[in-house]
Scaffold this motif. Structure first.
Motif, mmCIF file in Angstrom:
data_model
loop_
_atom_site.group_PDB
_atom_site.id
_atom_site.type_symbol
_atom_site.label_atom_id
_atom_site.label_comp_id
_atom_site.label_asym_id
_atom_site.label_seq_id
_atom_site.Cartn_x
_atom_site.Cartn_y
_atom_site.Cartn_z
ATOM 1 N N ILE A 125 0.860 -1.180 0.000
ATOM 2 C CA ILE A 125 0.000 0.000 0.000
ATOM 3 C C ILE A 125 0.897 1.230 0.000
ATOM 4 C CG2 ILE A 125 -1.825 1.263 1.200
ATOM 5 C CD1 ILE A 125 -2.620 -1.343 2.546
ATOM 6 N N ARG A 126 0.746 2.034 -1.028
ATOM 7 C CA ARG A 126 1.566 3.236 -1.143
ATOM 8 C C ARG A 126 0.667 4.469 -1.131
ATOM 9 N NH1 ARG A 126 3.871 -0.116 -5.003
ATOM 10 N NH2 ARG A 126 2.766 0.987 -6.674
ATOM 11 N N TYR A 127 1.148 5.484 -0.466
ATOM 12 C CA TYR A 127 0.422 6.756 -0.406
ATOM 13 C C TYR A 127 1.400 7.829 0.064
ATOM 14 C CZ TYR A 127 0.329 5.756 4.603
ATOM 15 O OH TYR A 127 0.700 5.461 5.901
ATOM 16 N N LYS A 128 1.036 9.068 -0.185
ATOM 17 C CA LYS A 128 1.872 10.171 0.275
ATOM 18 C C LYS A 128 1.534 10.452 1.727
ATOM 19 C CE LYS A 128 3.288 14.922 -0.660
ATOM 20 N NZ LYS A 128 3.115 16.122 -1.517
ATOM 21 N N ARG A 129 2.470 10.164 2.596
ATOM 22 C CA ARG A 129 2.222 10.316 4.025
ATOM 23 C C ARG A 129 2.044 11.791 4.379
ATOM 24 N NH1 ARG A 129 2.537 7.430 8.447
ATOM 25 N NH2 ARG A 129 3.172 5.618 7.231
ATOM 26 N N ALA A 137 -4.339 20.582 12.385
ATOM 27 C CA ALA A 137 -4.798 21.793 11.695
ATOM 28 C C ALA A 137 -5.602 21.432 10.456
ATOM 29 C CB ALA A 137 -3.604 22.666 11.313
ATOM 30 N N GLN A 138 -5.171 20.381 9.776
ATOM 31 C CA GLN A 138 -5.911 19.928 8.591
ATOM 32 C C GLN A 138 -7.278 19.385 8.980
ATOM 33 O OE1 GLN A 138 -4.060 16.715 6.357
ATOM 34 N NE2 GLN A 138 -4.567 17.757 4.442
ATOM 35 N N MET A 139 -7.350 18.745 10.138
ATOM 36 C CA MET A 139 -8.625 18.230 10.612
ATOM 37 C C MET A 139 -9.582 19.363 10.959
ATOM 38 S SD MET A 139 -8.552 14.979 10.275
ATOM 39 C CE MET A 139 -7.630 15.382 8.771
ATOM 40 N N MET A 162 -13.588 8.517 7.654
ATOM 41 C CA MET A 162 -13.122 8.182 6.307
ATOM 42 C C MET A 162 -12.973 9.434 5.448
ATOM 43 S SD MET A 162 -12.475 5.053 6.401
ATOM 44 C CE MET A 162 -12.066 4.891 4.668
ATOM 45 N N ARG A 163 -13.865 10.375 5.595
ATOM 46 C CA ARG A 163 -13.724 11.619 4.834
ATOM 47 C C ARG A 163 -12.492 12.403 5.285
ATOM 48 N NH1 ARG A 163 -18.130 13.655 1.786
ATOM 49 N NH2 ARG A 163 -19.874 12.196 1.703
ATOM 50 N N VAL A 169 -5.052 12.445 2.898
ATOM 51 C CA VAL A 169 -4.301 11.831 1.790
ATOM 52 C C VAL A 169 -5.071 12.115 0.503
ATOM 53 C CG1 VAL A 169 -3.176 9.722 0.962
ATOM 54 C CG2 VAL A 169 -3.611 10.019 3.402
ATOM 55 N N PRO A 170 -5.034 13.345 0.020
ATOM 56 C CA PRO A 170 -5.886 13.736 -1.114
ATOM 57 C C PRO A 170 -5.578 12.991 -2.404
ATOM 58 C CG PRO A 170 -4.281 15.455 -0.610
ATOM 59 C CD PRO A 170 -4.209 14.460 0.500
#
Length: 205
Positions: A125-129, A137-139, A162-163, A169-170
């Motif tokens: 599983i790969r994603y931009k951490r 702050a993003q939350m 989930m949202r 992780v856009p």
């Protein structure tokens, strides 16, 4: 004596003009589109009351508004604290989910041996951490966006988490699994392809 009288008269006229201007501006406030949905008695009173009687009500309204402002300020402080707590909790949930994804990939490693796939990961599983230090702050932004959207305002539980995960992780996730191969060649395919194949086989059976 005459000069003093003239000065007082001019001052009184100026004060009266200022008062009339203030009353006129106050009468315009209830008609402002920003307050058209505000259903409170004071708004109705200001609109309906004759301008001549408004100055006499100024002290009463001022006290009432001061009390209301204090109550609203207290409510806003409570909501701000609730927002901070919610954002912190969501940040923790998102970080936990990302950790679980990393574990799923790590724990899918085959044992060492003679097989071609030994020591290889069945699942990757790969994603931009995301930057975990800025995650809270993003939350905050995610909470505000969800609360400000009529369609998402009443979401609960896992849907909110989930949202927020997708917001953190856009670019999304790239998950691949080992594809069974008769020649024992190590091929990896997206999980969507395997899922589609399993669904096709189930429908055919």
């Amino acid at each position: 004596m005459t000069a003093a009288h003239t000065t007082c008269r001019d001052t009184a006229r100026e004060t009266e003009r200022n008062l009339e201007g203030s009353v006129s501006r106050l009468k315009e406030v209830p008609a402002d589109v920003r307050f058209e949905r505000l259903d409170i008695p004071l708004r109705t009173q200001i609109s309906a009351l004759d301008s001549r009687h408004i100055p006499a009500m100024a002290a009463t309204w001022t006290n009432a508004l001061a009390s209301r402002i204090a109550a609203l300020t207290s409510d806003l402080e409570v909501m701000a604290k609730a927002r901070e707590t919610l954002a912190a909790h969501l940040s923790g949930h998102v970080a936990d989910l990302l950790q679980r994804l990393d574990q799923a990939s790590r724990f899918s490693t085959f044992p060492e041996g003679d097989a071609p796939w030994s020591g290889q990961k069945f699942l990757t599983i790969r994603y931009k951490r995301p930057d975990l230090t800025a995650l809270t702050a993003q939350m905050h932004e995610s909470v505000d966006a969800l609360a400000g959207n009529q369609r998402t305002r009443n979401l609960k539980g896992i849907d909110v988490v989930m949202r927020c995960l997708l917001a953190a992780v856009p670019r999304g996730f790239n998950a691949e699994v080992m594809k069974p191969n008769a020649s024992q060649r190590l091929d990896r395919v997206p999980v969507e392809e395997i899922r589609g194949r399993f669904l096709w086989q189930r429908e055919c059976c």
